[in-house]
Design a protein around this motif. Sequence first.
Motif, PDB file in Angstrom:
ATOM      1  N   ASN A 255       0.817  -1.212   0.000  1.00  0.00           N
ATOM      2  CA  ASN A 255       0.000   0.000   0.000  1.00  0.00           C
ATOM      3  C   ASN A 255       0.855   1.269   0.000  1.00  0.00           C
ATOM      4  O   ASN A 255       0.582   2.219  -0.749  1.00  0.00           O
ATOM      5  N   THR A 256       1.914   1.306   0.821  1.00  0.00           N
ATOM      6  CA  THR A 256       2.724   2.526   0.943  1.00  0.00           C
ATOM      7  C   THR A 256       3.482   2.863  -0.336  1.00  0.00           C
ATOM      8  O   THR A 256       3.331   3.982  -0.869  1.00  0.00           O
ATOM      9  N   PRO A 257       4.315   1.950  -0.884  1.00  0.00           N
ATOM     10  CA  PRO A 257       5.033   2.328  -2.112  1.00  0.00           C
ATOM     11  C   PRO A 257       4.100   2.579  -3.292  1.00  0.00           C
ATOM     12  O   PRO A 257       4.374   3.455  -4.127  1.00  0.00           O
ATOM     13  N   THR A 258       3.002   1.839  -3.352  1.00  0.00           N
ATOM     14  CA  THR A 258       2.051   2.058  -4.443  1.00  0.00           C
ATOM     15  C   THR A 258       1.395   3.426  -4.306  1.00  0.00           C
ATOM     16  O   THR A 258       1.248   4.177  -5.288  1.00  0.00           O
ATOM     17  N   GLY A 259       1.000   3.776  -3.081  1.00  0.00           N
ATOM     18  CA  GLY A 259       0.370   5.077  -2.838  1.00  0.00           C
ATOM     19  C   GLY A 259       1.302   6.232  -3.156  1.00  0.00           C
ATOM     20  O   GLY A 259       0.893   7.237  -3.758  1.00  0.00           O
ATOM     21  N   ILE A 260       2.577   6.099  -2.757  1.00  0.00           N
ATOM     22  CA  ILE A 260       3.557   7.158  -3.044  1.00  0.00           C
ATOM     23  C   ILE A 260       3.755   7.302  -4.545  1.00  0.00           C
ATOM     24  O   ILE A 260       3.827   8.422  -5.080  1.00  0.00           O
ATOM     25  N   SER A 261       3.831   6.182  -5.252  1.00  0.00           N
ATOM     26  CA  SER A 261       4.021   6.224  -6.711  1.00  0.00           C
ATOM     27  C   SER A 261       2.834   6.890  -7.393  1.00  0.00           C
ATOM     28  O   SER A 261       3.003   7.684  -8.334  1.00  0.00           O
ATOM     29  N   ILE A 262       1.632   6.577  -6.927  1.00  0.00           N
ATOM     30  CA  ILE A 262       0.429   7.191  -7.511  1.00  0.00           C
ATOM     31  C   ILE A 262       0.423   8.695  -7.265  1.00  0.00           C
ATOM     32  O   ILE A 262       0.118   9.497  -8.166  1.00  0.00           O
TER      33      ILE A 262
ATOM     34  N   THR B  95       1.200  14.205  -9.217  1.00  0.00           N
ATOM     35  CA  THR B  95       1.880  15.506  -9.120  1.00  0.00           C
ATOM     36  C   THR B  95       2.610  15.833 -10.418  1.00  0.00           C
ATOM     37  O   THR B  95       2.552  16.967 -10.927  1.00  0.00           O
ATOM     38  N   LEU B  96       3.296  14.837 -10.961  1.00  0.00           N
ATOM     39  CA  LEU B  96       4.024  15.032 -12.215  1.00  0.00           C
ATOM     40  C   LEU B  96       3.065  15.393 -13.344  1.00  0.00           C
ATOM     41  O   LEU B  96       3.363  16.271 -14.181  1.00  0.00           O
ATOM     42  N   ASN B  97       1.917  14.754 -13.361  1.00  0.00           N
ATOM     43  CA  ASN B  97       0.922  15.053 -14.397  1.00  0.00           C
ATOM     44  C   ASN B  97       0.412  16.484 -14.268  1.00  0.00           C
ATOM     45  O   ASN B  97       0.223  17.193 -15.275  1.00  0.00           O
ATOM     46  N   THR B  98       0.224  16.946 -13.018  1.00  0.00           N
ATOM     47  CA  THR B  98      -0.279  18.303 -12.782  1.00  0.00           C
ATOM     48  C   THR B  98       0.722  19.356 -13.249  1.00  0.00           C
ATOM     49  O   THR B  98       0.366  20.312 -13.963  1.00  0.00           O
ATOM     50  N   VAL B  99       1.990  19.193 -12.843  1.00  0.00           N
ATOM     51  CA  VAL B  99       2.992  20.203 -13.211  1.00  0.00           C
ATOM     52  C   VAL B  99       3.289  20.154 -14.706  1.00  0.00           C
ATOM     53  O   VAL B  99       3.602  21.187 -15.326  1.00  0.00           O
TER      54      VAL B  99
ATOM     55  N   CYS C  83       9.772  13.779  -8.437  1.00  0.00           N
ATOM     56  CA  CYS C  83       8.689  12.811  -8.659  1.00  0.00           C
ATOM     57  C   CYS C  83       9.211  11.536  -9.311  1.00  0.00           C
ATOM     58  O   CYS C  83       8.843  10.416  -8.915  1.00  0.00           O
ATOM     59  N   LEU C  84      10.066  11.687 -10.314  1.00  0.00           N
ATOM     60  CA  LEU C  84      10.610  10.513 -10.996  1.00  0.00           C
ATOM     61  C   LEU C  84      11.472   9.677 -10.053  1.00  0.00           C
ATOM     62  O   LEU C  84      11.452   8.440 -10.109  1.00  0.00           O
ATOM     63  N   ASP C  85      12.234  10.362  -9.187  1.00  0.00           N
ATOM     64  CA  ASP C  85      13.036   9.631  -8.196  1.00  0.00           C
ATOM     65  C   ASP C  85      12.133   8.830  -7.256  1.00  0.00           C
ATOM     66  O   ASP C  85      12.411   7.661  -6.944  1.00  0.00           O
ATOM     67  N   LEU C  86      11.050   9.483  -6.781  1.00  0.00           N
ATOM     68  CA  LEU C  86      10.108   8.797  -5.893  1.00  0.00           C
ATOM     69  C   LEU C  86       9.469   7.595  -6.584  1.00  0.00           C
ATOM     70  O   LEU C  86       9.338   6.510  -6.003  1.00  0.00           O
ATOM     71  N   ILE C  87       9.070   7.795  -7.838  1.00  0.00           N
ATOM     72  CA  ILE C  87       8.429   6.713  -8.584  1.00  0.00           C
ATOM     73  C   ILE C  87       9.389   5.542  -8.759  1.00  0.00           C
ATOM     74  O   ILE C  87       9.034   4.378  -8.539  1.00  0.00           O
ATOM     75  N   GLN C  88      10.636   5.850  -9.139  1.00  0.00           N
ATOM     76  CA  GLN C  88      11.608   4.784  -9.359  1.00  0.00           C
ATOM     77  C   GLN C  88      11.901   4.020  -8.075  1.00  0.00           C
ATOM     78  O   GLN C  88      11.907   2.783  -8.059  1.00  0.00           O
ATOM     79  N   VAL C  89      12.137   4.747  -6.983  1.00  0.00           N
ATOM     80  CA  VAL C  89      12.449   4.098  -5.702  1.00  0.00           C
ATOM     81  C   VAL C  89      11.298   3.208  -5.246  1.00  0.00           C
ATOM     82  O   VAL C  89      11.502   2.058  -4.831  1.00  0.00           O
ATOM     83  N   ASN C  90      10.083   3.721  -5.335  1.00  0.00           N
ATOM     84  CA  ASN C  90       8.940   2.973  -4.810  1.00  0.00           C
ATOM     85  C   ASN C  90       8.497   1.847  -5.736  1.00  0.00           C
ATOM     86  O   ASN C  90       7.992   0.823  -5.267  1.00  0.00           O
ATOM     87  N   LEU C  91       8.698   2.013  -7.047  1.00  0.00           N
ATOM     88  CA  LEU C  91       8.418   0.887  -7.943  1.00  0.00           C
ATOM     89  C   LEU C  91       9.442  -0.223  -7.738  1.00  0.00           C
ATOM     90  O   LEU C  91       9.107  -1.410  -7.803  1.00  0.00           O
ATOM     91  N   ASN C  92      10.691   0.153  -7.472  1.00  0.00           N
ATOM     92  CA  ASN C  92      11.706  -0.859  -7.154  1.00  0.00           C
ATOM     93  C   ASN C  92      11.348  -1.585  -5.855  1.00  0.00           C
ATOM     94  O   ASN C  92      11.515  -2.806  -5.741  1.00  0.00           O
ATOM     95  N   LYS C  93      10.850  -0.809  -4.877  1.00  0.00           N
ATOM     96  CA  LYS C  93      10.440  -1.421  -3.616  1.00  0.00           C
ATOM     97  C   LYS C  93       9.252  -2.354  -3.836  1.00  0.00           C
ATOM     98  O   LYS C  93       9.187  -3.449  -3.261  1.00  0.00           O
ATOM     99  N   THR C  94       8.323  -1.930  -4.689  1.00  0.00           N
ATOM    100  CA  THR C  94       7.166  -2.781  -5.006  1.00  0.00           C
ATOM    101  C   THR C  94       7.616  -4.076  -5.673  1.00  0.00           C
ATOM    102  O   THR C  94       7.140  -5.165  -5.329  1.00  0.00           O
ATOM    103  N   ALA C  95       8.539  -3.951  -6.622  1.00  0.00           N
ATOM    104  CA  ALA C  95       9.051  -5.143  -7.304  1.00  0.00           C
ATOM    105  C   ALA C  95       9.734  -6.082  -6.315  1.00  0.00           C
ATOM    106  O   ALA C  95       9.586  -7.307  -6.388  1.00  0.00           O
TER     107      ALA C  95
END
Length: 417
Positions: free
Chosen positions: A187-194, A199-203, A231-243
């Motif tokens: 739940n946590t890494p997925t939520g952070i990635s979302i 945020t990236l989509n908004t900016v 945002c990209l750093d957060l996505i990469q870190v948390n997707l790696n954690k999810t994997a």
Amino acid sequence: MRVVKMFDSIDENADYSSDLLGQWSETLNLIADIFNISSVLIMKLDCDKIKVFAKNKNDKNPYQIGDSDVLQGSGLYCERVVKTQALLEVKNALKDPDWDKNPDIKLNQIYYLGVPITSRDGEEFGTLCILDDHERTFDSKYHQLLFNLKDNIVNQLHSYDLQRQVMSQQNVDCIEKLICGMAHQLNTPTGISITATSTLNTVFTELSDNLHHKTLTQKQLTEFEQTATSCLDLIQVNLNKTAYLVDRFKQISSQFSSNITEVMIDIFLQGMVNVFKIQYPNNVKFILNTPAKIHLITIPHLLQNALTQLVDNSIEHGFLGRESDNEIVINIEKLNNGIDITYVDNGCGIAKSMACDVFMPFSSLEKGSNLGLGLSVVQNIIVMQLKGQISLCEHEHEHGVKFKIHLPSLSFNDTSH
């Protein structure tokens, strides 16, 4: 004909079958000696057939385990017993026109005495019967002995079914806990990635609008670069954690195979402890002490069932009424051909008066709690199915409990499971 479904699983579960068959074989040998008769059989209904499920050991017994015949219209002695649900005695089939053509005469079995076996709910299992190659006569005392043995068989089957239900529920609980644990940790890494993606989509939308209207400034571009990079750093870190978590759960779930397999005990038990910590996050402290990279050839889901039952027993009985300072410690020691597990809790302990019966079915500190089958199921799994040993080492009140479990490495050639 209505055949009870609970009995169907006896053939499917070879461990319980071998245990029951071993006990029944000894009993049937004794009955054969008492009656001085060649053949004593337990016959089991199997769809439209009836088959030899257990037998005495005697060279004169012509029947083999697994022998079967179509029941309906067969003319077998057992067909009459199943149909009437009553005792049948045929003293000499050759002299009885009702039985002088029945199939068992081909095996020279001309004497028959049989009783029906039904569950406590009245559903049919089969028959208990004795046969011989010459005319016999037994009085009512022997008939009653056969009925008493039949009642004992029914009680054993009932106890077996209760244990099977408990173990089946434990498997369901295990899957539920594993899924809940996986959902919680993902739940946590997925939520952070979302959130980062949103945020990236908004900016990016804001940047695109400014670019389209030719109002984009250097400051806005710099801010976008900084935000996008974060945002990209957060996505990469948390997707790696999810994997990583998915891979870990794949490792853990693969350990729950119903087959004999090689298990890495430290990973297996750590996965279980993680689930326990999620299930009991506040009031129980779990401590696992195990060397790394211990391999054991075993049946993982049965080991999981046994340890889960010990934890549930501690929660339901040892820590009853206590909100804090509850602790469960699991220590693992590597042996040449297996492992020793020491399970300790600091609960209320077990009274001396109950210590001798703690592994007996229906022995429970709380009447009606968990059917009183918990530790009986644990012992059955450890001793009968995993070929190990379990003992209660300490049982004083105020000092908790300590169970010592020895598990050998099984052989891949062992097909009894």
